[in-house]
Write an enzyme that holds these catalytic residues in place. Structure first.
Site, PDB file in Angstrom:
ATOM      1  N   VAL A 118      39.713  47.234  46.763  1.00  0.00           N
ATOM      2  CA  VAL A 118      40.391  45.980  47.099  1.00  0.00           C
ATOM      3  C   VAL A 118      39.385  44.832  47.125  1.00  0.00           C
ATOM      4  O   VAL A 118      39.338  43.999  46.222  1.00  0.00           O
ATOM      5  CB  VAL A 118      41.121  46.102  48.459  1.00  0.00           C
ATOM      6  CG1 VAL A 118      41.804  44.790  48.820  1.00  0.00           C
ATOM      7  CG2 VAL A 118      42.134  47.233  48.442  1.00  0.00           C
ATOM      8  N   CYS A 119      38.576  44.795  48.186  1.00  0.00           N
ATOM      9  CA  CYS A 119      37.714  43.644  48.435  1.00  0.00           C
ATOM     10  C   CYS A 119      36.480  43.593  47.545  1.00  0.00           C
ATOM     11  O   CYS A 119      35.809  42.561  47.482  1.00  0.00           O
ATOM     12  CB  CYS A 119      37.305  43.622  49.909  1.00  0.00           C
ATOM     13  SG  CYS A 119      38.728  43.511  51.004  1.00  0.00           S
ATOM     14  N   VAL A 120      36.168  44.687  46.863  1.00  0.00           N
ATOM     15  CA  VAL A 120      35.104  44.676  45.860  1.00  0.00           C
ATOM     16  C   VAL A 120      35.702  44.438  44.476  1.00  0.00           C
ATOM     17  O   VAL A 120      35.248  43.557  43.733  1.00  0.00           O
ATOM     18  CB  VAL A 120      34.281  45.982  45.888  1.00  0.00           C
ATOM     19  CG1 VAL A 120      33.261  46.006  44.746  1.00  0.00           C
ATOM     20  CG2 VAL A 120      33.571  46.132  47.229  1.00  0.00           C
TER      21      VAL A 120
END
Length: 219
Positions: A118-120
């Site tokens: 997700v956040c990467v």
């Protein structure tokens, strides 16, 4: 896709900028791709290696008031540095973070964070589309499952991202052990964060500093 080969494709500290994304308690509680302790250790090692090589490091969290502050293991490496708190899940949609990266003048973008899928993945894919040279530090990142981590890595490779681990990155930045201005400080990071290699290095130093006992002649 442009192949990453040749000497010029290797990462250099003077061209690198690190972004550490959402190493926070909420995300850590559902990391199942790695031992959570290993993720904390490796993210801390990455932060310390960046400091050794004077690589600008941007710290960012998402809604820290509810998700928790970034691990002190990381923020203690950069005392007093602002942590950019976001509402965007995708870091690269947050103008403050992107402006901080652009202000460094570097184009070798190095990213690690929670969660990988997700956040990467989202900022990596967006930054690649905008022409950045992006490297993901996979062992300083973690996902909700082994599958999620592996699929995210495959997705980012397909988009053109480079994958590395923190120790490989540190070695690439060092490049030559004759560069003593960073070699000793890097060995200190290795000693505390690279498990067997670090302990072996500490043992080697012990042996080198232990006088050889004098033997008496048998005659």
């Amino acid at each position: 896709m442009t192949f990453r080969n040749g000497l010029a494709s290797l990462l250099r500290p003077e061209d690198s900028v690190v972004v550490l994304i959402d190493h926070q308690p909420y995300q850590l509680t559902n990391v199942n791709s790695h031992d959570p302790q290993m993720v904390v250790n490796n993210a801390t090692a990455l932060a310390k290696a960046a400091k050794v090589f004077n690589v600008p490091t941007i710290l960012t969290s998402v809604i820290a008031e509810r998700g928790g502050l970034i691990f002190p293991h990381i923020t203690d490496v950069f005392p007093g540095q602002e942590v950019i708190d976001r509402t965007f899940i995708n870091t690269w949609e947050d103008k403050k973070v992107v402006d901080a990266v652009k202000a460094t003048g570097r184009k070798q973008l190095i990213i690690a964070g929670l969660w990988t899928e997700v956040c990467v993945a989202m900022p990596v894919i967006q930054a690649l589309g905008e022409g950045w040279d992006v490297t993901v530090i996979t062992d300083a990142s973690g996902a909700v499952s082994v599958e999620a981590h592996q699929v995210a890595i495959q997705r980012m490779i397909a988009a053109g991202a480079n994958m590395m681990t923190w120790l490989a990155l540190a070695a690439e930045w060092q490049r030559d052990w004759a560069r003593t201005e960073t070699a000793f400080a890097l060995n200190d990071v290795i000693k505390y964060h690279a498990a067997g290699s670090g302990i072996a290095y500490a043992w080697e130093q012990q042996l080198l500093n232990t006088p050889v006992p004098k033997t008496t002649s048998g005659h």
